[in-house]
Design a protein around this motif. Structure first.
Motif, PDB file in Angstrom:
ATOM      1  N   ASP A 218       0.839  -1.197   0.000  1.00 10.92           N
ATOM      2  CA  ASP A 218       0.000   0.000   0.000  1.00 10.92           C
ATOM      3  C   ASP A 218       0.872   1.244   0.000  1.00 10.92           C
ATOM      4  OD1 ASP A 218      -2.666  -1.274   0.323  1.00 10.92           O
ATOM      5  OD2 ASP A 218      -1.789  -1.978   2.203  1.00 10.92           O
ATOM      6  N   PHE A 219       0.485   2.203  -0.822  1.00  9.58           N
ATOM      7  CA  PHE A 219       1.223   3.462  -0.917  1.00  9.58           C
ATOM      8  C   PHE A 219       0.293   4.624  -0.594  1.00  9.58           C
ATOM      9  CE2 PHE A 219       2.398   7.278  -3.253  1.00  9.58           C
ATOM     10  CZ  PHE A 219       3.706   7.467  -2.838  1.00  9.58           C
ATOM     11  N   TYR A 220       0.770   5.536   0.257  1.00 14.73           N
ATOM     12  CA  TYR A 220       0.043   6.759   0.576  1.00 14.73           C
ATOM     13  C   TYR A 220       0.940   7.947   0.262  1.00 14.73           C
ATOM     14  CZ  TYR A 220      -3.276   3.897   3.241  1.00 14.73           C
ATOM     15  OH  TYR A 220      -4.220   2.972   3.625  1.00 14.73           O
ATOM     16  N   GLY A 221       0.418   8.899  -0.467  1.00 17.72           N
ATOM     17  CA  GLY A 221       1.156  10.121  -0.758  1.00 17.72           C
ATOM     18  C   GLY A 221       0.396  11.320  -0.230  1.00 17.72           C
ATOM     19  N   LEU A 222       0.995  12.060   0.717  1.00 18.76           N
ATOM     20  CA  LEU A 222       0.332  13.197   1.334  1.00 18.76           C
ATOM     21  C   LEU A 222       1.223  14.431   1.289  1.00 18.76           C
ATOM     22  CD1 LEU A 222      -0.364  10.475   3.182  1.00 18.76           C
ATOM     23  CD2 LEU A 222      -1.697  12.124   4.464  1.00 18.76           C
ATOM     24  N   LEU A 239      -2.962  13.217   8.948  1.00 20.29           N
ATOM     25  CA  LEU A 239      -1.922  12.232   9.228  1.00 20.29           C
ATOM     26  C   LEU A 239      -2.449  11.122  10.133  1.00 20.29           C
ATOM     27  CD1 LEU A 239       1.077  14.662   9.863  1.00 20.29           C
ATOM     28  CD2 LEU A 239       0.636  13.315   7.806  1.00 20.29           C
ATOM     29  N   LEU A 240      -3.293  11.483  11.089  1.00 15.49           N
ATOM     30  CA  LEU A 240      -3.859  10.480  11.987  1.00 15.49           C
ATOM     31  C   LEU A 240      -4.799   9.525  11.245  1.00 15.49           C
ATOM     32  CD1 LEU A 240      -4.596  12.607  15.174  1.00 15.49           C
ATOM     33  CD2 LEU A 240      -2.944  10.747  14.966  1.00 15.49           C
ATOM     34  N   ILE A 241      -5.587  10.074  10.316  1.00 16.32           N
ATOM     35  CA  ILE A 241      -6.506   9.237   9.532  1.00 16.32           C
ATOM     36  C   ILE A 241      -5.714   8.182   8.763  1.00 16.32           C
ATOM     37  CG2 ILE A 241      -8.056   9.220   7.535  1.00 16.32           C
ATOM     38  CD1 ILE A 241      -9.110  11.924   8.508  1.00 16.32           C
ATOM     39  N   VAL A 242      -4.661   8.623   8.096  1.00 12.70           N
ATOM     40  CA  VAL A 242      -3.851   7.685   7.318  1.00 12.70           C
ATOM     41  C   VAL A 242      -3.134   6.712   8.244  1.00 12.70           C
ATOM     42  CG1 VAL A 242      -1.875   7.492   5.767  1.00 12.70           C
ATOM     43  CG2 VAL A 242      -3.592   9.276   5.395  1.00 12.70           C
ATOM     44  N   GLY A 243      -2.637   7.198   9.371  1.00 15.15           N
ATOM     45  CA  GLY A 243      -1.959   6.320  10.311  1.00 15.15           C
ATOM     46  C   GLY A 243      -2.863   5.202  10.811  1.00 15.15           C
ATOM     47  N   GLU A 245      -5.495   4.026   9.212  1.00 14.79           N
ATOM     48  CA  GLU A 245      -5.744   3.122   8.082  1.00 14.79           C
ATOM     49  C   GLU A 245      -4.603   2.134   7.925  1.00 14.79           C
ATOM     50  OE1 GLU A 245      -6.670   4.895   4.389  1.00 14.79           O
ATOM     51  OE2 GLU A 245      -8.350   6.084   5.154  1.00 14.79           O
ATOM     52  N   VAL A 246      -3.382   2.630   8.002  1.00  7.63           N
ATOM     53  CA  VAL A 246      -2.211   1.766   7.845  1.00  7.63           C
ATOM     54  C   VAL A 246      -2.187   0.700   8.938  1.00  7.63           C
ATOM     55  CG1 VAL A 246       0.308   1.707   7.935  1.00  7.63           C
ATOM     56  CG2 VAL A 246      -0.853   3.522   6.649  1.00  7.63           C
ATOM     57  N   ARG A 247      -2.535   1.097  10.148  1.00  7.22           N
ATOM     58  CA  ARG A 247      -2.515   0.151  11.260  1.00  7.22           C
ATOM     59  C   ARG A 247      -3.551  -0.956  11.076  1.00  7.22           C
ATOM     60  NH1 ARG A 247      -3.819   2.735  16.925  1.00  7.22           N
ATOM     61  NH2 ARG A 247      -5.843   2.901  15.876  1.00  7.22           N
ATOM     62  N   GLU A 248      -4.684  -0.629  10.466  1.00  7.80           N
ATOM     63  CA  GLU A 248      -5.773  -1.594  10.339  1.00  7.80           C
ATOM     64  C   GLU A 248      -5.702  -2.415   9.060  1.00  7.80           C
ATOM     65  OE1 GLU A 248      -9.235   0.783  10.648  1.00  7.80           O
ATOM     66  OE2 GLU A 248      -8.886   1.329  12.770  1.00  7.80           O
ATOM     67  N   LEU A 249      -4.839  -2.008   8.117  1.00 10.22           N
ATOM     68  CA  LEU A 249      -4.748  -2.728   6.854  1.00 10.22           C
ATOM     69  C   LEU A 249      -3.880  -3.971   6.982  1.00 10.22           C
ATOM     70  CD1 LEU A 249      -4.471   0.164   4.272  1.00 10.22           C
ATOM     71  CD2 LEU A 249      -6.395  -1.395   4.584  1.00 10.22           C
ATOM     72  N   ARG A 250      -3.728  -4.648   5.845  1.00  9.48           N
ATOM     73  CA  ARG A 250      -2.893  -5.848   5.803  1.00  9.48           C
ATOM     74  C   ARG A 250      -1.446  -5.480   6.117  1.00  9.48           C
ATOM     75  NH1 ARG A 250      -4.469  -4.726   0.487  1.00  9.48           N
ATOM     76  NH2 ARG A 250      -2.850  -3.787  -0.762  1.00  9.48           N
ATOM     77  N   PRO A 251      -0.593  -6.452   6.365  1.00  8.94           N
ATOM     78  CA  PRO A 251       0.815  -6.140   6.655  1.00  8.94           C
ATOM     79  C   PRO A 251       1.427  -5.336   5.520  1.00  8.94           C
ATOM     80  CG  PRO A 251       0.330  -8.432   7.164  1.00  8.94           C
ATOM     81  CD  PRO A 251      -0.884  -7.880   6.457  1.00  8.94           C
ATOM     82  N   PRO A 252       2.538  -4.614   5.799  1.00  9.71           N
ATOM     83  CA  PRO A 252       3.170  -3.801   4.758  1.00  9.71           C
ATOM     84  C   PRO A 252       3.462  -4.549   3.475  1.00  9.71           C
ATOM     85  CG  PRO A 252       4.158  -3.374   6.881  1.00  9.71           C
ATOM     86  CD  PRO A 252       3.215  -4.540   7.065  1.00  9.71           C
ATOM     87  N   LEU A 253       3.713  -5.860   3.563  1.00  9.40           N
ATOM     88  CA  LEU A 253       4.010  -6.641   2.364  1.00  9.40           C
ATOM     89  C   LEU A 253       3.225  -7.938   2.470  1.00  9.40           C
ATOM     90  CD1 LEU A 253       5.721  -6.811  -0.202  1.00  9.40           C
ATOM     91  CD2 LEU A 253       7.434  -8.027   1.126  1.00  9.40           C
TER      92      LEU A 253
END
Length: 257
Positions: A218-222, A239-243, A245-253
């Motif tokens: 997953d890639f986020y550009g802000l 930044l908190l919203i994206v943070g 989302e990243v925490r709740e999504l699948r692993p980084p890879l």
């Protein structure tokens, strides 16, 4: 005798003026060092999180100059010098994580296959800049797999056209308010999306990136608004919203399915 007194008076006046300048500058630099400790999102407070190196340099100059213009045996002078030293120490503490002397937060991978690697380059073109040649040269020299450019407008949209020959997957969202975004990718972009999380004129990018190995990341550009423009509540909210989302999504890879 009168001439001597006149010269001494002038010297004393000059020393007094220099002392006032040193105390004023040192006091101001110490104050702006302490301001960010206040838990407040006002822009005039949060902006002092940024010029820490500059403030530290000013404090060091005050520390070097003060002994020559202040009677250090006085308690007031000693207290002033102590506050300056504390302010320098605090600025050094906040600057340290961004220096080569600080331990990196993320460990380097011991082994990563070539088809699972990703080279990323982020460039702030600066909205008022109208010289695209250096940007294109840096991009060509670095050869990233993902290239994110921020503050791009319609002029930059045309100027970046040559990059499309090397990057088949592109997200173009030029804006004339300094918050345009362009993402160039050598790899497939999965469900690319330009989002307006907080404000209608501040976009961000979210996209999946399919690596040659088949793995999906997953890639986020802000590019949130900086404190000099507005208070930081909305900026930090984005930044908190994206943070979250990243925490709740699948692993980084994650492996392809």
């Amino acid at each position: 005798m009168f001439r001597t007194r006149e010269i001494a008076g002038r010297a004393g006046g000059t020393a007094g003026f220099v002392r006032v300048v040193v105390v004023s500058v040192g006091g101001a630099a110490t104050a702006v060092t302490a301001l960010p400790l206040i838990p407040n999102n006002e822009w005039w407070i949060r902006i002092w999180d940024f010029p820490r190196i500059q403030v530290a340099v000013v404090l060091l100059l005050v520390l070097v100059t003060a002994p020559f213009v202040m009677p250090l045996q006085r308690r007031g002078s000693a207290a002033f010098m102590g506050l300056v030293v504390l302010a320098i120490g605090w600025q050094a503490y906040k600057i340290a994580p961004y220096t080569p002397f600080h331990q990196t937060e993320a460990e380097a991978a011991r082994l990563c296959k070539m088809d699972s690697r990703l080279r990323l380059l982020v460039i702030n073109v600066v909205a008022r800049n109208k010289d695209g040649a250096p940007i294109l040269a840096i991009s060509k020299r670095a050869g990233p797999d993902l290239l994110l450019l921020v503050e791009t407008d319609r002029w930059w949209d045309r100027r970046l056209e040559p990059l499309k020959s090397s990057y088949p997957h592109v997200i173009s969202h030029p804006q004339d308010n300094g918050y345009g975004l362009h993402l160039f990718s050598r790899f497939e972009l999965v469900e690319p999306n330009v989002r307006l999380l907080i404000e209608d004129d501040v976009p961000s990018i979210k996209a999946g990136v399919r690596l040659p190995s088949g793995a999906l990341i997953d890639f986020y550009g802000l590019h949130p608004k900086p404190p000099p423009i507005q208070d930081t509540a909305e900026r930090e909210a984005e930044l908190l919203i994206v943070g979250r989302e990243v925490r709740e999504l699948r692993p980084p890879l994650s492996p392809a399915t």
